[in-house]
Motif scaffolding. Sequence first.
Motif, PDB file in Angstrom:
ATOM      1  N   ALA A 190      45.038  57.684  47.738  1.00  0.00           N
ATOM      2  CA  ALA A 190      44.571  56.354  47.517  1.00  0.00           C
ATOM      3  C   ALA A 190      45.509  55.541  46.889  1.00  0.00           C
ATOM      4  O   ALA A 190      45.928  54.595  47.046  1.00  0.00           O
ATOM      5  CB  ALA A 190      43.234  56.222  47.037  1.00  0.00           C
ATOM      6  N   LEU A 191      46.016  56.205  45.545  1.00  0.00           N
ATOM      7  CA  LEU A 191      46.871  55.566  44.768  1.00  0.00           C
ATOM      8  C   LEU A 191      48.251  55.230  45.406  1.00  0.00           C
ATOM      9  O   LEU A 191      49.090  54.143  45.370  1.00  0.00           O
ATOM     10  CB  LEU A 191      47.205  56.350  43.706  1.00  0.00           C
ATOM     11  CG  LEU A 191      45.842  56.671  42.466  1.00  0.00           C
ATOM     12  CD1 LEU A 191      46.359  57.355  41.429  1.00  0.00           C
ATOM     13  CD2 LEU A 191      45.694  55.156  42.022  1.00  0.00           C
ATOM     14  N   THR A 192      48.818  56.406  46.243  1.00  0.00           N
ATOM     15  CA  THR A 192      49.961  55.992  47.010  1.00  0.00           C
ATOM     16  C   THR A 192      49.961  54.978  48.130  1.00  0.00           C
ATOM     17  O   THR A 192      50.557  54.203  48.384  1.00  0.00           O
ATOM     18  CB  THR A 192      50.293  57.324  47.791  1.00  0.00           C
ATOM     19  OG1 THR A 192      50.539  58.485  46.820  1.00  0.00           O
ATOM     20  CG2 THR A 192      51.571  57.135  48.579  1.00  0.00           C
ATOM     21  N   GLY A 193      48.726  54.865  48.685  1.00  0.00           N
ATOM     22  CA  GLY A 193      48.244  53.693  49.579  1.00  0.00           C
ATOM     23  C   GLY A 193      48.397  52.226  49.128  1.00  0.00           C
ATOM     24  O   GLY A 193      48.861  51.483  49.543  1.00  0.00           O
ATOM     25  N   LEU A 194      47.804  52.309  47.809  1.00  0.00           N
ATOM     26  CA  LEU A 194      47.907  51.104  46.735  1.00  0.00           C
ATOM     27  C   LEU A 194      49.586  50.698  46.641  1.00  0.00           C
ATOM     28  O   LEU A 194      49.644  49.453  46.847  1.00  0.00           O
ATOM     29  CB  LEU A 194      47.063  51.497  45.826  1.00  0.00           C
ATOM     30  CG  LEU A 194      46.854  49.979  44.836  1.00  0.00           C
ATOM     31  CD1 LEU A 194      46.388  48.845  45.565  1.00  0.00           C
ATOM     32  CD2 LEU A 194      46.084  50.426  43.425  1.00  0.00           C
ATOM     33  N   ALA A 195      50.159  51.750  46.305  1.00  0.00           N
ATOM     34  CA  ALA A 195      51.617  51.322  45.705  1.00  0.00           C
ATOM     35  C   ALA A 195      52.319  50.821  47.280  1.00  0.00           C
ATOM     36  O   ALA A 195      52.974  50.119  47.013  1.00  0.00           O
ATOM     37  CB  ALA A 195      52.084  52.533  45.230  1.00  0.00           C
TER      38      ALA A 195
END
Length: 207
Positions: free
Chosen positions: A178-183
């Motif tokens: 999820a954090l990678t997708g947000l970045a």
Amino acid sequence: MAGEIPPAQPPPGPPPRPLLWRWRPNPLRRRTDTLQAWFGLGVLVAVLAVAPVAAVLVGDAARGHYEDTARHQNQTRHQTDATLTRDAPRHPEPGSDEEKKTRYPVDVHVVTRDGRVRTTRTEVQPGLTAGNTVRIWVTADGEASEPPLTRKEVRSRAMGWALLAAIGVALTGAAAHALTGLALRRRNLDEWDIAWAETAPRWTTPT
């Protein structure tokens, strides 16, 4: 005002796409889409590989811990007779299923292994009167305690920790994805702003 570049508007949300669309050749597919697809695959493989190992390691450690605890409890606790020093409260619904499950705390006298009489508190069935004797577990100094852990309880607790370990690995992988997708989403928006800054003047500057 003529010549002023309007602010870039974020691209619309992605329309419904078929499964594995990031893997298919597509002129609209961005490099970040491919990167996110590979990262997602890597996270999935890592979770599937690490979760069982974590569950086994944590479960085995928990089982060893609770087996040691049960062994110590068996060595330091024993059953003995306890005599009520006063009447236990009566349940308001005599004969009900709730009465059969209810226990009330009362003071009892017990004899320790070294022959001393001491007072401790334990839970007994409703309605027992002073002088009645109940069988309870006590520590070496006569303090009322829970029974030692059984094999079933040891196994159940170890399995619980194993399950928590597997879930923890899965949640960690989901959070990383999820954090990678947000970045990557933020990066796409930045690239959109740059592209708009280059394109907008051609649309807004009078010819």
